[in-house]
Write a protein that holds these residues in place. Structure first.
Motif, PDB file in Angstrom:
ATOM      1  N   ARG A  70       0.724  -1.280   0.070  1.00 28.03           N
ATOM      2  CA  ARG A  70      -0.101  -0.026   0.254  1.00 28.03           C
ATOM      3  C   ARG A  70       0.698   1.508  -0.108  1.00 28.03           C
ATOM      4  O   ARG A  70       0.253   2.519  -0.273  1.00 28.03           O
ATOM      5  CB  ARG A  70      -0.999  -0.043   1.212  1.00 28.03           C
ATOM      6  CG  ARG A  70      -1.925  -1.116   1.328  1.00 28.03           C
ATOM      7  CD  ARG A  70      -2.883  -0.879   0.166  1.00 28.03           C
ATOM      8  NE  ARG A  70      -4.164  -1.735   0.347  1.00 28.03           N
ATOM      9  CZ  ARG A  70      -5.232  -1.838  -0.336  1.00 28.03           C
ATOM     10  NH1 ARG A  70      -5.230  -0.801  -1.174  1.00 28.03           N
ATOM     11  NH2 ARG A  70      -5.958  -2.666  -0.141  1.00 28.03           N
ATOM     12  N   HIS A  71       2.183   1.023   0.351  1.00 27.90           N
ATOM     13  CA  HIS A  71       2.906   2.385   0.349  1.00 27.90           C
ATOM     14  C   HIS A  71       3.645   2.511  -0.717  1.00 27.90           C
ATOM     15  O   HIS A  71       3.845   1.630  -1.424  1.00 27.90           O
ATOM     16  CB  HIS A  71       3.821   2.154   1.672  1.00 27.90           C
ATOM     17  CG  HIS A  71       2.949   2.392   3.002  1.00 27.90           C
ATOM     18  ND1 HIS A  71       2.984   0.955   3.548  1.00 27.90           N
ATOM     19  CD2 HIS A  71       2.199   2.891   3.660  1.00 27.90           C
ATOM     20  CE1 HIS A  71       2.041   1.367   4.845  1.00 27.90           C
ATOM     21  NE2 HIS A  71       1.545   2.386   4.645  1.00 27.90           N
ATOM     22  N   ARG A  72       4.306   3.825  -0.695  1.00 26.41           N
ATOM     23  CA  ARG A  72       5.402   4.154  -1.897  1.00 26.41           C
ATOM     24  C   ARG A  72       6.568   4.361  -1.345  1.00 26.41           C
ATOM     25  O   ARG A  72       6.696   5.299  -0.271  1.00 26.41           O
ATOM     26  CB  ARG A  72       4.924   5.418  -2.799  1.00 26.41           C
ATOM     27  CG  ARG A  72       3.662   4.820  -3.783  1.00 26.41           C
ATOM     28  CD  ARG A  72       3.957   4.312  -4.832  1.00 26.41           C
ATOM     29  NE  ARG A  72       2.714   4.194  -5.556  1.00 26.41           N
ATOM     30  CZ  ARG A  72       2.613   2.980  -6.257  1.00 26.41           C
ATOM     31  NH1 ARG A  72       3.324   1.916  -6.359  1.00 26.41           N
ATOM     32  NH2 ARG A  72       1.402   3.258  -7.114  1.00 26.41           N
ATOM     33  N   ARG A  98       6.670   0.083  -4.728  1.00 28.10           N
ATOM     34  CA  ARG A  98       5.802  -0.139  -3.708  1.00 28.10           C
ATOM     35  C   ARG A  98       5.864  -1.143  -2.684  1.00 28.10           C
ATOM     36  O   ARG A  98       7.013  -1.913  -3.090  1.00 28.10           O
ATOM     37  CB  ARG A  98       4.507  -0.825  -4.577  1.00 28.10           C
ATOM     38  CG  ARG A  98       3.851   0.092  -5.771  1.00 28.10           C
ATOM     39  CD  ARG A  98       2.720  -0.853  -6.410  1.00 28.10           C
ATOM     40  NE  ARG A  98       1.825  -1.182  -5.682  1.00 28.10           N
ATOM     41  CZ  ARG A  98       0.972  -2.189  -6.118  1.00 28.10           C
ATOM     42  NH1 ARG A  98       0.895  -2.612  -7.378  1.00 28.10           N
ATOM     43  NH2 ARG A  98      -0.119  -2.554  -5.306  1.00 28.10           N
ATOM     44  N   PRO A 103       7.133   6.717   3.422  1.00 30.00           N
ATOM     45  CA  PRO A 103       5.840   7.463   2.969  1.00 30.00           C
ATOM     46  C   PRO A 103       5.761   8.712   3.933  1.00 30.00           C
ATOM     47  O   PRO A 103       5.104   9.995   3.532  1.00 30.00           O
ATOM     48  CB  PRO A 103       4.770   6.560   3.214  1.00 30.00           C
ATOM     49  CG  PRO A 103       5.277   5.322   2.982  1.00 30.00           C
ATOM     50  CD  PRO A 103       6.737   5.400   3.422  1.00 30.00           C
ATOM     51  N   SER A 104       6.113   8.622   5.101  1.00 33.76           N
ATOM     52  CA  SER A 104       6.140   9.814   6.164  1.00 33.76           C
ATOM     53  C   SER A 104       7.138  11.064   5.590  1.00 33.76           C
ATOM     54  O   SER A 104       6.885  12.135   6.156  1.00 33.76           O
ATOM     55  CB  SER A 104       6.361   9.396   7.343  1.00 33.76           C
ATOM     56  OG  SER A 104       7.822   8.937   7.641  1.00 33.76           O
TER      57      SER A 104
END
Length: 104
Positions: free
Chosen positions: A9-11, A34, A75-76
């Motif tokens: 779900r993240h990049r 991903r 992602p953060s």
């Protein structure tokens, strides 16, 4: 069988470590992948076998080019380094293959 894409779900941006130069570490061009990112504290071992604390675990598709010391942007927005990388394979078994990166 690879880890299902719907779980990733993240990049994450990965800059693979290329070695050291007279001016410090060098990296190959950045690649966005991903992944599934879990920001939790775990005890792990670095490439010298010394126990260190990992604050983030990244699961990606198999074949990820991310040697230890690679730079990752999460992602953060936090930039971290890879402590260790494990390729999980299980030929003939119905479990997904993946690459696990433990980060500082």
């Amino acid at each position: 069988m690879n880890v299902p894409g719907w779980l990733l779900r993240h990049r994450v941006t990965v800059e693979p470590y290329d070695g050291d130069s007279a001016y410090g570490p060098t990296y190959r061009p950045a690649v966005e992948v991903r992944a599934l990112v879990a920001e939790q504290t775990k005890l792990t071992r670095n490439r010298e076998g010394v126990e260190v604390t990992s604050t983030t675990q990244v699961i990606a598709a198999p074949g990820l080019d991310c040697p230890a010391e690679s730079r990752l942007t999460l992602p953060s927005g936090r930039v971290t380094k890879a402590i260790s990388v494990a390729n999980h394979t299980a030929p003939g078994l119905p479990v997904p293959q993946s690459t696990e990166v433990m980060c500082e």
